[in-house]
Scaffold this active site. Sequence first.
Site, PDB file in Angstrom:
ATOM      1  N   HIS A 110       0.807  -1.214   0.000  1.00  0.00           N
ATOM      2  CA  HIS A 110       0.000   0.000   0.000  1.00  0.00           C
ATOM      3  C   HIS A 110       0.844   1.269   0.000  1.00  0.00           C
ATOM      4  CE1 HIS A 110      -3.328  -2.693   1.899  1.00  0.00           C
ATOM      5  NE2 HIS A 110      -3.276  -2.803   0.586  1.00  0.00           N
ATOM      6  N   CYS A 118       3.842  13.611  -6.618  1.00  0.00           N
ATOM      7  CA  CYS A 118       3.045  14.581  -7.352  1.00  0.00           C
ATOM      8  C   CYS A 118       2.079  13.838  -8.268  1.00  0.00           C
ATOM      9  CB  CYS A 118       3.946  15.497  -8.183  1.00  0.00           C
ATOM     10  SG  CYS A 118       3.020  16.626  -9.252  1.00  0.00           S
ATOM     11  N   CYS A 143       3.171  20.766  -5.765  1.00  0.00           N
ATOM     12  CA  CYS A 143       4.454  20.265  -6.247  1.00  0.00           C
ATOM     13  C   CYS A 143       5.370  21.434  -6.578  1.00  0.00           C
ATOM     14  CB  CYS A 143       4.235  19.398  -7.486  1.00  0.00           C
ATOM     15  SG  CYS A 143       5.746  18.807  -8.269  1.00  0.00           S
ATOM     16  N   ASN A 209      -3.136 -13.744  14.707  1.00  0.00           N
ATOM     17  CA  ASN A 209      -4.072 -12.620  14.750  1.00  0.00           C
ATOM     18  C   ASN A 209      -5.056 -12.830  15.888  1.00  0.00           C
ATOM     19  OD1 ASN A 209      -4.779 -10.102  13.249  1.00  0.00           O
ATOM     20  ND2 ASN A 209      -6.777 -11.080  13.096  1.00  0.00           N
TER      21      ASN A 209
END
Length: 241
Positions: A110, A118, A143, A209
């Site tokens: 991700h 930009c 930018c 988990n």
Amino acid sequence: MTLVAILSGAGISTDSGIPDYRGPNGLWRRDPAAEKLVTYDTYMGDPEIRRRSWLMRRDSPAFRAEPNVAHRAVAELDRAGGAAVRVITQNVDGLHQLGGMPARKVLELHGTARAVVCTGCGARSTMEEALDRVEAGEEDPPCTECGAILKSATVMFGERLDPAVLGQAMTIAKACEVFIAVGTTLQVQPAASLAGIAAEHGARLVVVNADPTPYDEQADEIIREPIGTALPALLKRFHES
């Protein structure tokens, strides 16, 4: 040498003070409107959303966080040399690298919150530089190369994962002997499918988990203990093998 693939999610970083997103106390449950701040179309079309997004980044605990014992245990296994280790992470915090994993062995599905890109010319710079501009009074810093909109170098809602990174992750999932899914609900696709791909190609699937996942039935081992103790103990087996 055994190839060990580790798919890490938000749960590995909670001990570093970074809250998860989808858990019972996750950000999306506490503040559903926060999703707008990381939704691409909304971000691009609404200057107010961008201003709020920059403030969210400025205040993010990710930039103050330190790697915890779980991140360090992964790096220690890599340094020990008893197994070939590859990390596939859903996290954008960079803590695996800060914890000692070589960047070339970490796939960030991700993206990373530690850089900005930009949306016009594609120029990249550090998040630190952008946040310095925010602190100096620029609410929505453009930018410096072309003046277009900047965003964090993360995959926002509405954006596709980098196909090259996903392709590398799939290759690792198919090739590994052991696939450890740690701190992830295994609900976000296509990242979650990597666990199934690994199992289908003969890997031993281990799920670490707190809560059940859709891939538990395919798992060879399920560990519900806290990650900070469970993962170092699990990885120690490979030091001793």
